[in-house]
Design a protein around this motif. Structure first.
Motif, PDB file in Angstrom:
ATOM      1  N   GLY A   1      -3.969  -0.368  -2.102  1.00  0.00           N
ATOM      2  CA  GLY A   1      -2.641  -0.655  -2.018  1.00  0.00           C
ATOM      3  C   GLY A   1      -2.317  -1.907  -3.190  1.00  0.00           C
TER       4      GLY A   1
ATOM      5  N   MET B   1       2.422  -0.075   0.607  1.00  0.00           N
ATOM      6  CA  MET B   1       1.835  -0.982   1.635  1.00  0.00           C
ATOM      7  C   MET B   1       1.815  -2.172   1.294  1.00  0.00           C
TER       8      MET B   1
ATOM      9  N   LYS C   1      -4.173   7.946   0.970  1.00  0.00           N
ATOM     10  CA  LYS C   1      -4.059   6.729   0.286  1.00  0.00           C
ATOM     11  C   LYS C   1      -4.502   5.508   0.904  1.00  0.00           C
TER      12      LYS C   1
ATOM     13  N   LEU D   1       0.862  -1.244  -0.136  1.00  0.00           N
ATOM     14  CA  LEU D   1       0.062   0.038  -0.086  1.00  0.00           C
ATOM     15  C   LEU D   1       0.842   1.262   0.061  1.00  0.00           C
ATOM     16  N   GLY D   2       1.005   1.922  -1.185  1.00  0.00           N
ATOM     17  CA  GLY D   2       1.741   2.947  -1.287  1.00  0.00           C
ATOM     18  C   GLY D   2       2.202   3.414  -2.395  1.00  0.00           C
ATOM     19  N   ARG D   3       3.146   4.493  -2.841  1.00  0.00           N
ATOM     20  CA  ARG D   3       3.633   4.876  -3.925  1.00  0.00           C
ATOM     21  C   ARG D   3       5.202   4.974  -3.654  1.00  0.00           C
TER      22      ARG D   3
ATOM     23  N   TRP E   1      -1.207   6.423  -8.272  1.00  0.00           N
ATOM     24  CA  TRP E   1      -0.340   5.584  -7.392  1.00  0.00           C
ATOM     25  C   TRP E   1       0.475   4.377  -7.804  1.00  0.00           C
TER      26      TRP E   1
ATOM     27  N   ARG F   1       7.371   4.407  -1.106  1.00  0.00           N
ATOM     28  CA  ARG F   1       5.855   4.404  -0.584  1.00  0.00           C
ATOM     29  C   ARG F   1       5.452   3.000  -1.134  1.00  0.00           C
TER      30      ARG F   1
ATOM     31  N   GLY G   1       5.263   4.597   3.710  1.00  0.00           N
ATOM     32  CA  GLY G   1       4.498   3.386   3.839  1.00  0.00           C
ATOM     33  C   GLY G   1       5.574   2.031   3.687  1.00  0.00           C
TER      34      GLY G   1
ATOM     35  N   CYS H   1       2.059   8.430   4.361  1.00  0.00           N
ATOM     36  CA  CYS H   1       1.014   7.964   3.327  1.00  0.00           C
ATOM     37  C   CYS H   1       0.926   6.326   3.441  1.00  0.00           C
ATOM     38  N   SER H   2      -0.202   5.967   3.144  1.00  0.00           N
ATOM     39  CA  SER H   2      -0.260   4.337   2.939  1.00  0.00           C
ATOM     40  C   SER H   2      -0.219   3.843   4.170  1.00  0.00           C
TER      41      SER H   2
END
Length: 458
Positions: free
Chosen positions: A357, A455, A354, A12-14, A98, A453, A266, A328-329
């Motif tokens: 994910g 998750m 965000k 989960l994230g970027r 993302w 980033r 994240g 984030c995330s």
């Protein structure tokens, strides 16, 4: 490798964006596995066909996302971008900016080895967006990085990067020169410190991440004991030092804890789950931390992560979390997961927003596809926080002060709040510096150098 049989990790994230050099890694000339495990060959044509089939099967928004003919796109990256959700559903009002593709080498280096390639210099680019006349400051220097070894510090002013002035960089929103592609890449920085102006050259290197760079027990002005811990990356290497720090907090009898996630983009869901398990095991142990919900085709993969009980866990009814637009995330997941059980006081700025994910998918051709596969909700089924979590106490950053120090405005606000004085009253000038006054959807979507980033739950 089959989509069904691969080792499952969810993210989960970027990460650092779909920059051209990273996207090019998708085209590495190695053969894929064919079938649902990867394209038949690693030709651009086969990769695009496989990508459309994969997205139709696993992408969270497959029902409403575009599905154009792949023959109209020259590269895998351009086709991937064309497949992404546009934000048209009222329940999911943000377009998917993302999802990304990253090289297998980069992915394994970070989430496996806990290492990264870079200069280690992170700048406060978001804070000066649209203001080329404002100074560009270093906000974080990673320990052990080339920037750290060269003596750069938080608060240093960046005058120019490779001859391009900070005003040009801010006006163009282009920080790519701070994200090297190979070991040995060079960057030239003109910087201003209290000692004067100087020029520094950095060579990109691969170095160990320090996901928990600092922790300590501090005392408020009224003598209240608080534990402070900074978590930069949600990777496996964070768990050991986090556990040690909470052992120290528990031994010291802290009455509150501050978890600094302001620069944490994240990482692993499993790590976020463990971190969230420490503040109050008596209230959370065995209960749902987060549930990951996939599309209707893949609902059989829905799963819940539960809080755990650790020997060094405390029994605190309140947790302070330092936040910002880079929280984030999986970091937001910590906030969302804890809220049903303890009081979470967020201090700083609005988080990035965000609540979705990835289940990273290797393509067998040297790349990993991270397309949004699921949304995350807490035990009350609360999620979809696309506007982020507003700060309970909005506080502007001061990059001239060491992060986590007694003079850090976010630390001061946490201490005052713990002492019963409530949130600080901000002057109008300070409020204008807080990005939380703009929704995350209105912020620029480029990613600063060094941001990792994701998750990722396993």
């Amino acid at each position: 490798m089959s989509l069904h049989s691969r080792v499952k990790t969810v993210a989960l994230g970027r990460w650092p964006g779909r920059i051209a050099a990273v996207a090019a890694a998708v085209l590495v000339a190695a053969c894929g596995g064919g079938g649902d495990g990867g394209p038949l060959t690693c030709s651009t044509a086969d990769e695009k066909v496989w990508l459309r089939e994969y997205m139709d099967d696993w992408y969270f928004w497959y029902k409403v996302s575009p599905s154009p003919d792949p023959s109209g796109y020259a590269s895998v990256d351009s086709y991937f971008n064309a497949l992404l959700y546009d934000g048209s559903l009222p329940d999911f009002p943000r377009a998917d900016d993302w999802s990304y593709i990253v090289s297998q080498e980069t992915y394994d280096r970070t989430f496996g080895d806990g290492r990264t390639l870079g200069y280690g210099l992170m700048v406060a680019g978001l804070e000066v967006t649209g203001h080329p006349d404002w100074p560009l400051l270093a906000r974080y220097v990673e320990p052990g990085s080339p920037a750290a070894l060269a003596g750069l510090r938080r608060g240093d002013q960046i005058l120019a990067v490779n001859g391009k002035t900070s005003a040009q960089i801010i006006a163009e929103n282009n920080y790519a020169d701070l994200s090297p592609q190979n070991e040995g890449d060079m960057v030239t920085l003109d910087i201003r410190t209290a000692d004067g102006d100087s020029r520094v050259q950095l060579a990109a290197d691969i170095y160990d991440l320090q996901p928990v760079p600092s922790s300590r027990v501090l005392a408020t002005p009224d003598g209240r004991k608080m534990g402070y811990i900074q978590v930069k990356d949600m990777i496996d290497q964070a768990v050991g030092p986090f556990d040690v720090a909470f052992g120290q907090f528990k031994a010291a009898g802290v009455q509150d804890v501050i978890i600094d996630l302001r620069y944490n983009g994240g990482g692993l869901v499993s790590v976020a789950n463990k971190i969230a398990s420490f503040p109050n095991a008596s209230a959370t142990s065995g209960n749902v931390f987060a549930s990951l919900l996939y599309n209707d085709k893949r609902s059989g993969h829905n799963e819940s992560f539960r809080f755990q009980n650790y020997a060094n866990a405390t029994g605190l009814s309140r947790v302070y979390v330092l936040t910002g637009p880079r929280t984030c995330s999986a970091s937001e997941q910590v906030i969302n997961g804890l809220r049903p059980y303890v009081t979470v006081v967020t201090i700083g700025d609005t988080t990035c927003g965000k609540p979705v994910g990835f289940l990273p998918q290797p393509d067998g051709c040297g790349a990993v596809v991270n397309a949004v596969n699921f949304e995350s909700v807490n035990s009350k089924n609360e999620g979809r926080y696309f506007d982020g979590f507003d700060a309970s106490c909005p506080v502007a950053e001061d990059f001239s002060q060491p992060q986590g120090s007694e003079t850090d405005p976010l630390i001061i606000a946490a201490e005052d709040h713990a002492d019963g004085f409530g949130c600080p009253t901000l002057a109008a000038a300070a409020k204008t510096k807080i990005l939380g006054l703009r929704k995350p959807s209105e912020r620029p979507h480029w990613v600063e150098a060094g941001e990792r980033r994701g998750m990722i739950g396993k």
